[in-house]
Design a protein around this motif. Structure first.
Motif, PDB file in Angstrom:
ATOM      1  N   ILE A   4       1.072  -1.368  -0.020  1.00  0.00           N
ATOM      2  CA  ILE A   4      -0.022   0.229  -0.053  1.00  0.00           C
ATOM      3  C   ILE A   4       0.886   1.303   0.021  1.00  0.00           C
ATOM      4  O   ILE A   4       0.610   2.187  -0.828  1.00  0.00           O
ATOM      5  N   GLN A   5       1.851   1.300   0.880  1.00  0.00           N
ATOM      6  CA  GLN A   5       2.788   2.431   1.107  1.00  0.00           C
ATOM      7  C   GLN A   5       3.478   2.648  -0.331  1.00  0.00           C
ATOM      8  O   GLN A   5       3.821   3.680  -0.782  1.00  0.00           O
ATOM      9  N   HIS A   8       1.566   4.883  -3.019  1.00  0.00           N
ATOM     10  CA  HIS A   8       1.458   6.150  -2.769  1.00  0.00           C
ATOM     11  C   HIS A   8       1.924   7.198  -3.732  1.00  0.00           C
ATOM     12  O   HIS A   8       3.085   7.190  -4.264  1.00  0.00           O
ATOM     13  N   ILE A  45      -0.297   8.490   3.957  1.00  0.00           N
ATOM     14  CA  ILE A  45      -1.862   8.587   3.825  1.00  0.00           C
ATOM     15  C   ILE A  45      -2.116   9.531   2.659  1.00  0.00           C
ATOM     16  O   ILE A  45      -1.721  10.843   2.893  1.00  0.00           O
ATOM     17  N   ASN A  46      -2.597   9.230   1.590  1.00  0.00           N
ATOM     18  CA  ASN A  46      -3.024  10.059   0.466  1.00  0.00           C
ATOM     19  C   ASN A  46      -4.284  10.743   0.794  1.00  0.00           C
ATOM     20  O   ASN A  46      -5.393  10.284   1.486  1.00  0.00           O
ATOM     21  N   GLU A  49      -8.194   8.780   1.292  1.00  0.00           N
ATOM     22  CA  GLU A  49      -8.085   7.532   1.976  1.00  0.00           C
ATOM     23  C   GLU A  49      -9.129   7.614   3.135  1.00  0.00           C
ATOM     24  O   GLU A  49      -9.397   8.646   3.864  1.00  0.00           O
ATOM     25  N   VAL A  51      -9.230   5.380   6.441  1.00  0.00           N
ATOM     26  CA  VAL A  51      -7.980   4.627   7.208  1.00  0.00           C
ATOM     27  C   VAL A  51      -8.490   4.084   8.760  1.00  0.00           C
ATOM     28  O   VAL A  51      -8.855   5.303   9.552  1.00  0.00           O
ATOM     29  N   ASN A 205     -16.507  10.638   2.761  1.00  0.00           N
ATOM     30  CA  ASN A 205     -15.204  10.018   2.218  1.00  0.00           C
ATOM     31  C   ASN A 205     -15.796   9.807   0.846  1.00  0.00           C
ATOM     32  O   ASN A 205     -14.698  10.377  -0.026  1.00  0.00           O
ATOM     33  N   THR A 211     -10.293  12.852   3.816  1.00  0.00           N
ATOM     34  CA  THR A 211      -9.303  11.876   4.219  1.00  0.00           C
ATOM     35  C   THR A 211      -9.924  11.711   5.609  1.00  0.00           C
ATOM     36  O   THR A 211     -10.257  12.661   6.460  1.00  0.00           O
ATOM     37  N   LYS A 226     -11.153   1.898   4.350  1.00  0.00           N
ATOM     38  CA  LYS A 226     -10.702   1.036   3.198  1.00  0.00           C
ATOM     39  C   LYS A 226      -9.359   0.383   3.252  1.00  0.00           C
ATOM     40  O   LYS A 226      -8.865  -0.305   2.543  1.00  0.00           O
ATOM     41  N   ARG A 227      -8.696   0.873   4.598  1.00  0.00           N
ATOM     42  CA  ARG A 227      -7.346   0.576   4.797  1.00  0.00           C
ATOM     43  C   ARG A 227      -7.356   0.239   6.277  1.00  0.00           C
ATOM     44  O   ARG A 227      -7.812   1.201   7.112  1.00  0.00           O
ATOM     45  N   ASN A 241      -4.865  -3.272   2.558  1.00  0.00           N
ATOM     46  CA  ASN A 241      -6.348  -2.971   2.247  1.00  0.00           C
ATOM     47  C   ASN A 241      -7.205  -3.705   3.161  1.00  0.00           C
ATOM     48  O   ASN A 241      -6.962  -5.064   3.534  1.00  0.00           O
TER      49      ASN A 241
END
Length: 252
Positions: A4-5, A8, A45-46, A49, A51, A205, A211, A226-227, A241
């Motif tokens: 995931i990271q 980004h 974290i974009n 997202e 989280v 979201n 975010t 979602k994460r 995810n």
């Protein structure tokens, strides 16, 4: 740490590198005892997202949330928020970031008891320099969006727990922050009301691209994100995810 990271973008909303946090206290004999709470946290974290951060009591999740919210500072490492190095900001600049860039939602609602729902929501605008008439007009619109327009003149003790949390969410949104930090936002709510609040977060979201970073110890609440990030003893042990959320949405 995770795939995931690695995916980004180059301009994330949140970028944390090698972050550590420790606290030092003196015992009865004057000896300094240092306790480390977070160890070499790397996290990206974009924008957009949703989280969930999970972990048992003492895992470091609340400490991490306080650092993300600019309420605490790391002992070492770096934290960049919207491209700004948080460590380089003055106290006034940090206060501005908290007012304009971050919306906070807490387990205990943290509403001002002697104020109406309308004035609770308007408060961040007043701190930002908006006059009372305009701030109340905007606050009423946000209460309308969360279904509480008819309760605008009620004080917190005249509202249910779910209504109070909706007021708190309206207050968090009033300055249009790109980031919402929610710390156990359903901890004081029943199951049905918790679901309603989480569906509201989900909608914010999905429809507005806000975010959301949510701290919870409840699997059913984390399932909306979602994460999923799990902390244990100050380390990130899971960052993936959230397949539970995917399955939940496929079923519904």
């Amino acid at each position: 740490m995770s795939s995931i990271q690695a995916t980004h973008s180059a301009n994330p909303l949140i970028q944390i590198e090698n972050l550590c946090k420790s606290y030092s206290l003196q015992d009865a004999n004057g000896k300094t005892i240092t306790t480390q709470v977070l160890f070499n946290i790397n996290l990206t974290i974009n924008q957009g997202e949703f989280v969930a951060i999970m972990g048992h009591s003492g895992s470091g999740k609340s400490t991490l949330m306080n650092i993300l919210g600019c309420l605490d500072t790391p002992t070492s490492g770096s934290y960049w928020l919207s491209g700004r190095n948080v460590a380089a900001l003055s106290s006034n600049e940090l206060a501005h970031v908290r007012n304009q860039s971050i919306g906070f939602v807490f387990q205990g609602f943290n509403l001002l008891k002697r104020m109406t729902a309308l004035d609770n929501v308007a408060t961040p605008l007043l701190y930002a320099g908006v006059n009372r008439a305009n701030s109340r007009k905007q606050a009423l619109e946000f209460l309308r969006r969360t279904g509480l327009e008819n309760f605008a003149m009620h004080q917190p003790n005249q509202l249910s727990g779910g209504q109070q949390q909706r007021v708190a969410i309206s207050r968090a949104l009033i300055n249009h922050p790109p980031l919402i930090l929610a710390d156990e936002p359903t901890g004081n709510l029943d199951t049905q009301t918790s679901s309603e609040i989480m569906l509201l977060f989900e909608q914010l979201n999905r429809d507005q691209g806000i975010t959301i970073v949510l701290v919870t110890h409840e699997d059913d609440i984390a399932a909306y994100a979602k994460r999923l990030i799990r902390l244990k003893d100050g380390h990130i042990i899971v960052d993936k995810n959230n397949t539970v959320a995917t399955t939940l949405h496929e079923v519904t």
